[in-house]
Design a protein around this motif. Structure first.
Motif, PDB file in Angstrom:
ATOM      1  N   PRO A  58     -10.258   5.370  -3.193  1.00  0.00           N
ATOM      2  CA  PRO A  58     -11.547   4.766  -2.831  1.00  0.00           C
ATOM      3  C   PRO A  58     -11.580   4.181  -1.416  1.00  0.00           C
ATOM      4  N   ILE A  59     -10.427   4.130  -0.761  1.00  0.00           N
ATOM      5  CA  ILE A  59     -10.366   3.571   0.589  1.00  0.00           C
ATOM      6  C   ILE A  59     -10.874   4.617   1.579  1.00  0.00           C
ATOM      7  N   ASP A  60     -11.822   4.227   2.412  1.00  0.00           N
ATOM      8  CA  ASP A  60     -12.373   5.144   3.413  1.00  0.00           C
ATOM      9  C   ASP A  60     -11.522   5.176   4.678  1.00  0.00           C
ATOM     10  N   LEU A  61     -10.949   4.036   5.034  1.00  0.00           N
ATOM     11  CA  LEU A  61     -10.214   3.921   6.281  1.00  0.00           C
ATOM     12  C   LEU A  61      -9.101   2.894   6.124  1.00  0.00           C
ATOM     13  N   LEU A  62      -7.915   3.241   6.630  1.00  0.00           N
ATOM     14  CA  LEU A  62      -6.802   2.298   6.661  1.00  0.00           C
ATOM     15  C   LEU A  62      -6.463   2.056   8.122  1.00  0.00           C
ATOM     16  N   ILE A  63      -6.383   0.788   8.506  1.00  0.00           N
ATOM     17  CA  ILE A  63      -5.987   0.413   9.871  1.00  0.00           C
ATOM     18  C   ILE A  63      -4.611  -0.236   9.774  1.00  0.00           C
ATOM     19  N   GLU A 103       3.912   0.574  14.427  1.00  0.00           N
ATOM     20  CA  GLU A 103       5.261   0.638  13.858  1.00  0.00           C
ATOM     21  C   GLU A 103       5.292   1.311  12.489  1.00  0.00           C
ATOM     22  N   ALA A 104       4.125   1.719  11.989  1.00  0.00           N
ATOM     23  CA  ALA A 104       4.066   2.429  10.707  1.00  0.00           C
ATOM     24  C   ALA A 104       4.779   3.772  10.841  1.00  0.00           C
ATOM     25  N   THR A 105       5.507   4.158   9.803  1.00  0.00           N
ATOM     26  CA  THR A 105       6.234   5.425   9.865  1.00  0.00           C
ATOM     27  C   THR A 105       5.277   6.599   9.675  1.00  0.00           C
ATOM     28  N   ILE A 106       5.640   7.714  10.277  1.00  0.00           N
ATOM     29  CA  ILE A 106       4.847   8.941  10.128  1.00  0.00           C
ATOM     30  C   ILE A 106       4.765   9.331   8.658  1.00  0.00           C
ATOM     31  N   GLU A 107       5.856   9.164   7.925  1.00  0.00           N
ATOM     32  CA  GLU A 107       5.880   9.518   6.507  1.00  0.00           C
ATOM     33  C   GLU A 107       4.862   8.712   5.709  1.00  0.00           C
ATOM     34  N   ALA A 108       4.809   7.414   5.945  1.00  0.00           N
ATOM     35  CA  ALA A 108       3.858   6.556   5.225  1.00  0.00           C
ATOM     36  C   ALA A 108       2.424   6.934   5.576  1.00  0.00           C
ATOM     37  N   ILE A 109       2.165   7.195   6.844  1.00  0.00           N
ATOM     38  CA  ILE A 109       0.820   7.570   7.277  1.00  0.00           C
ATOM     39  C   ILE A 109       0.408   8.908   6.662  1.00  0.00           C
ATOM     40  N   GLU A 110       1.281   9.899   6.736  1.00  0.00           N
ATOM     41  CA  GLU A 110       0.960  11.218   6.189  1.00  0.00           C
ATOM     42  C   GLU A 110       0.743  11.175   4.686  1.00  0.00           C
ATOM     43  N   ARG A 144      -3.988  11.785   0.731  1.00  0.00           N
ATOM     44  CA  ARG A 144      -4.867  11.354  -0.367  1.00  0.00           C
ATOM     45  C   ARG A 144      -6.330  11.274   0.074  1.00  0.00           C
ATOM     46  N   GLY A 145      -6.609  11.728   1.314  1.00  0.00           N
ATOM     47  CA  GLY A 145      -7.984  11.758   1.806  1.00  0.00           C
ATOM     48  C   GLY A 145      -8.438  10.504   2.521  1.00  0.00           C
ATOM     49  N   VAL A 146      -7.502   9.629   2.870  1.00  0.00           N
ATOM     50  CA  VAL A 146      -7.835   8.382   3.555  1.00  0.00           C
ATOM     51  C   VAL A 146      -7.595   8.569   5.051  1.00  0.00           C
ATOM     52  N   LYS A 147      -8.586   8.242   5.863  1.00  0.00           N
ATOM     53  CA  LYS A 147      -8.417   8.295   7.311  1.00  0.00           C
ATOM     54  C   LYS A 147      -7.578   7.094   7.737  1.00  0.00           C
ATOM     55  N   VAL A 148      -6.626   7.324   8.656  1.00  0.00           N
ATOM     56  CA  VAL A 148      -5.746   6.247   9.127  1.00  0.00           C
ATOM     57  C   VAL A 148      -5.932   6.087  10.627  1.00  0.00           C
ATOM     58  N   ILE A 149      -6.115   4.847  11.053  1.00  0.00           N
ATOM     59  CA  ILE A 149      -6.179   4.511  12.471  1.00  0.00           C
ATOM     60  C   ILE A 149      -5.000   3.602  12.782  1.00  0.00           C
ATOM     61  N   ILE A 170       0.860  -1.180   0.000  1.00  0.00           N
ATOM     62  CA  ILE A 170       0.000   0.000   0.000  1.00  0.00           C
ATOM     63  C   ILE A 170       0.894   1.228   0.000  1.00  0.00           C
ATOM     64  N   SER A 171       0.693   2.096  -0.990  1.00  0.00           N
ATOM     65  CA  SER A 171       1.495   3.313  -1.097  1.00  0.00           C
ATOM     66  C   SER A 171       0.618   4.435  -1.633  1.00  0.00           C
ATOM     67  N   LYS A 172       1.227   5.602  -1.866  1.00  0.00           N
ATOM     68  CA  LYS A 172       0.497   6.716  -2.459  1.00  0.00           C
ATOM     69  C   LYS A 172      -0.041   6.342  -3.839  1.00  0.00           C
ATOM     70  N   ASN A 173       0.560   5.332  -4.470  1.00  0.00           N
ATOM     71  CA  ASN A 173       0.120   4.865  -5.783  1.00  0.00           C
ATOM     72  C   ASN A 173      -1.106   3.966  -5.710  1.00  0.00           C
ATOM     73  N   GLY A 174      -1.423   3.483  -4.509  1.00  0.00           N
ATOM     74  CA  GLY A 174      -2.593   2.637  -4.333  1.00  0.00           C
ATOM     75  C   GLY A 174      -2.269   1.320  -3.663  1.00  0.00           C
ATOM     76  N   ILE A 175      -3.205   0.405  -3.806  1.00  0.00           N
ATOM     77  CA  ILE A 175      -3.063  -0.937  -3.244  1.00  0.00           C
ATOM     78  C   ILE A 175      -2.647  -1.861  -4.377  1.00  0.00           C
ATOM     79  N   SER A 176      -1.656  -2.695  -4.118  1.00  0.00           N
ATOM     80  CA  SER A 176      -1.219  -3.636  -5.141  1.00  0.00           C
ATOM     81  C   SER A 176      -0.965  -4.992  -4.509  1.00  0.00           C
ATOM     82  N   THR A 177      -0.875  -5.993  -5.375  1.00  0.00           N
ATOM     83  CA  THR A 177      -0.719  -7.371  -4.914  1.00  0.00           C
ATOM     84  C   THR A 177       0.174  -8.134  -5.889  1.00  0.00           C
ATOM     85  N   ALA A 178       0.426  -9.382  -5.593  1.00  0.00           N
ATOM     86  CA  ALA A 178       1.360 -10.167  -6.405  1.00  0.00           C
ATOM     87  C   ALA A 178       0.753 -10.710  -7.688  1.00  0.00           C
TER      88      ALA A 178
END
Length: 93
Positions: free
Chosen positions: A59-64, A68-75, A80-85, A11-19
């Motif tokens: 499109p994500i409303d909330l990320l939990i 240990e998540a970095t402040i940079e990643a959260i910010e 992008r308008g996503v609430k983070v808990i 999960i990044s500013k580019n979106g959600i991705s998978t393998a």
């Protein structure tokens, strides 16, 4: 669906991705038909990208995530308008 819980390999500013493209396609469909989408992601998955893009982050409303998540990643995600808990991970006996 009213509520969709989703995760990805990254999960990044580019979106959600998978393998794999198949998992990405299923996740995209779930997000498209849901009224609310919650993304569950441990800190290891934040700030990186994987092979197949599942969805933009918007499109994500909330990320939990965990504490240990970095402040940079959260910010970056919040910008992008996503609430983070940040969920506190309890110790086990």
């Amino acid at each position: 669906m009213d509520l969709c819980f989703i995760t990805g390999g990254a999960i990044s500013k580019n979106g959600i991705s998978t393998a794999t493209p198949e998992v990405a396609s299923l996740g995209r469909s779930a997000i498209e038909i849901s009224r609310k989408t919650i993304c569950l992601a441990p800190h290891e998955k934040l700030g990186i990208d994987a092979f197949a893009k599942l969805s933009p982050i918007t499109p994500i409303d909330l990320l939990i995530t965990d504490e240990e998540a970095t402040i940079e990643a959260i910010e970056e995600i919040e910008s992008r308008g996503v609430k983070v808990i940040i969920a506190k991970v309890g110790e086990t006996d």
